[in-house]
Design a protein around this motif. Structure first.
Motif, short mmCIF file in Angstrom:
data_model
loop_
_atom_site.label_atom_id
_atom_site.label_comp_id
_atom_site.label_asym_id
_atom_site.label_seq_id
_atom_site.Cartn_x
_atom_site.Cartn_y
_atom_site.Cartn_z
N PHE A 50 0.82 -1.20 0.00
CA PHE A 50 0.00 0.00 0.00
C PHE A 50 0.86 1.26 0.00
N MET A 51 0.23 2.35 -0.39
CA MET A 51 0.86 3.68 -0.39
C MET A 51 -0.01 4.61 0.43
N LEU A 52 0.62 5.54 1.12
CA LEU A 52 -0.08 6.53 1.92
C LEU A 52 0.16 7.90 1.32
N TYR A 53 -0.78 8.81 1.52
CA TYR A 53 -0.57 10.15 0.96
C TYR A 53 -1.36 11.20 1.72
N GLY A 54 -0.82 12.42 1.68
CA GLY A 54 -1.46 13.55 2.36
C GLY A 54 -0.85 14.85 1.86
N HIS A 55 -1.09 15.93 2.59
CA HIS A 55 -0.54 17.23 2.21
C HIS A 55 -0.43 18.11 3.45
N ILE A 56 0.42 19.13 3.35
CA ILE A 56 0.52 20.12 4.43
C ILE A 56 0.54 21.52 3.80
N ARG A 112 1.45 18.81 -9.34
CA ARG A 112 0.19 19.54 -9.16
C ARG A 112 -0.98 18.64 -9.53
N GLU A 113 -0.85 17.87 -10.60
CA GLU A 113 -1.92 16.98 -11.05
C GLU A 113 -2.20 15.90 -10.00
N GLU A 114 -1.14 15.35 -9.43
CA GLU A 114 -1.31 14.32 -8.39
C GLU A 114 -1.95 14.92 -7.14
N LEU A 115 -1.56 16.14 -6.80
CA LEU A 115 -2.15 16.81 -5.64
C LEU A 115 -3.64 17.02 -5.84
N VAL A 116 -4.02 17.49 -7.02
CA VAL A 116 -5.44 17.72 -7.30
C VAL A 116 -6.22 16.42 -7.17
N GLN A 117 -5.70 15.33 -7.73
CA GLN A 117 -6.39 14.05 -7.63
C GLN A 117 -6.48 13.59 -6.18
N SER A 118 -5.40 13.79 -5.43
CA SER A 118 -5.39 13.41 -4.01
C SER A 118 -6.44 14.20 -3.22
N GLU A 142 -12.20 29.61 -8.56
CA GLU A 142 -11.36 30.67 -8.01
C GLU A 142 -10.82 30.28 -6.64
N MET A 143 -11.67 29.64 -5.82
CA MET A 143 -11.23 29.20 -4.50
C MET A 143 -10.14 28.14 -4.62
N ILE A 144 -10.33 27.20 -5.54
CA ILE A 144 -9.33 26.16 -5.77
C ILE A 144 -8.01 26.77 -6.23
N ASP A 145 -8.09 27.69 -7.18
CA ASP A 145 -6.88 28.32 -7.72
C ASP A 145 -6.12 29.10 -6.65
N ASP A 146 -6.85 29.69 -5.70
CA ASP A 146 -6.22 30.43 -4.61
C ASP A 146 -5.58 29.48 -3.60
N HIS A 147 -6.19 28.32 -3.42
CA HIS A 147 -5.78 27.39 -2.37
C HIS A 147 -4.59 26.50 -2.78
N LEU A 148 -4.60 26.01 -4.01
CA LEU A 148 -3.61 25.02 -4.44
C LEU A 148 -2.16 25.48 -4.26
N PRO A 149 -1.81 26.73 -4.62
CA PRO A 149 -0.41 27.14 -4.48
C PRO A 149 0.08 27.20 -3.04
N LEU A 150 -0.82 27.07 -2.08
CA LEU A 150 -0.46 27.22 -0.67
C LEU A 150 -0.20 25.89 0.03
N ILE A 151 -0.35 24.76 -0.68
CA ILE A 151 -0.18 23.45 -0.06
C ILE A 151 0.73 22.59 -0.93
N THR A 152 1.31 21.59 -0.29
CA THR A 152 2.17 20.63 -1.00
C THR A 152 1.75 19.22 -0.61
#
Length: 206
Positions: A50-56, A112-118, A142-152
């Motif tokens: 298995f693989m685990l995944y998240g973001h901060i 970025r694509e993997e993050l969006v899918q996650s 617009e909310m998504i576009d503002d939020h995505l650059p702030l997380i990894t």
């Protein structure tokens, strides 16, 4: 992890199911000092691979240290509670019952694509049981576009897995019944869940 043999859990299905049932994990890495964050972590695959995944958030003090190959630990917590020695038939020592899974991992940063899918999977996982779910795709662009650059986001490849469930193994039936009854009488969710875990471990039913 300190693991007395009688409390070890080696069954991969147990570990896989435990992680799925307790996705809010403590994520620990080494920066200039030990750093910890509490975040939801999802699992994909099967019990044997298995693989685990998240973001901060990038504002998180862990962020500058994230890189491919970095080692970390994910700690998944189960129900836990204090057990009083006054609940036993004979004089004994008070203790604490609990369960947990530790997964040592190597990180790989997401595109970025993997993050969006996650994020789509994360939101779906927790929203699907809601009466009026709001999925990732329902959010304003617009909310998504503002939020995505702030997380990894990052993948976590397991390199060591340890599990423990300290649930009064080795105690007599009368003590088990007394412990579970007292836990249930507390009336809080953690104690009630721990009582269920103890009963399941000892095959004493609901």
């Amino acid at each position: 992890m300190f693991q007395p043999d009688k409390y070890k859990k080696k069954d991969r299905q147990y570990i896989f199911d435990f992680i799925k049932a307790h996705p809010f994990a403590t994520f620990v890495i080494k920066g200039k000092e030990l750093l910890a964050t509490h975040i939801p972590i999802l699992i994909k695959g099967d019990p044997h691979k298995f693989m685990l995944y998240g973001h901060i958030a990038q504002a998180n003090e862990q962020y500058p240290h994230l890189e491919d190959g970095l080692e970390g630990i994910l700690i998944f917590h189960g129900a836990q509670a204090y057990v009083s020695s006054s609940w036993y038939k004979e004089v004994n020592i008070s203790t604490w019952d609990y369960s947990a899974v530790h997964v040592n991992v190597k990180l790989k940063l997401q595109s970025r694509e993997e993050l969006v899918q996650s994020l789509k999977e994360l939101v779906w996982h927790f929203e699907k049981e809601q009466k009026d779910p709001i999925y990732y795709e329902d959010l304003p662009q617009e909310m998504i576009d503002d939020h995505l650059p702030l997380i990894t986001g990052f993948w976590c490849e397991p390199i060591k897995v340890q599990a423990i469930a300290k649930l009064h193994q080795g105690f007599e039936k009368d003590d088990i019944q007394s412990v579970t009854r007292h836990l249930e009488e507390r009336g809080d969710a953690l104690s009630s869940e721990l009582s269920k875990n103890i009963k399941k471990e000892h095959g004493t039913g609901n």
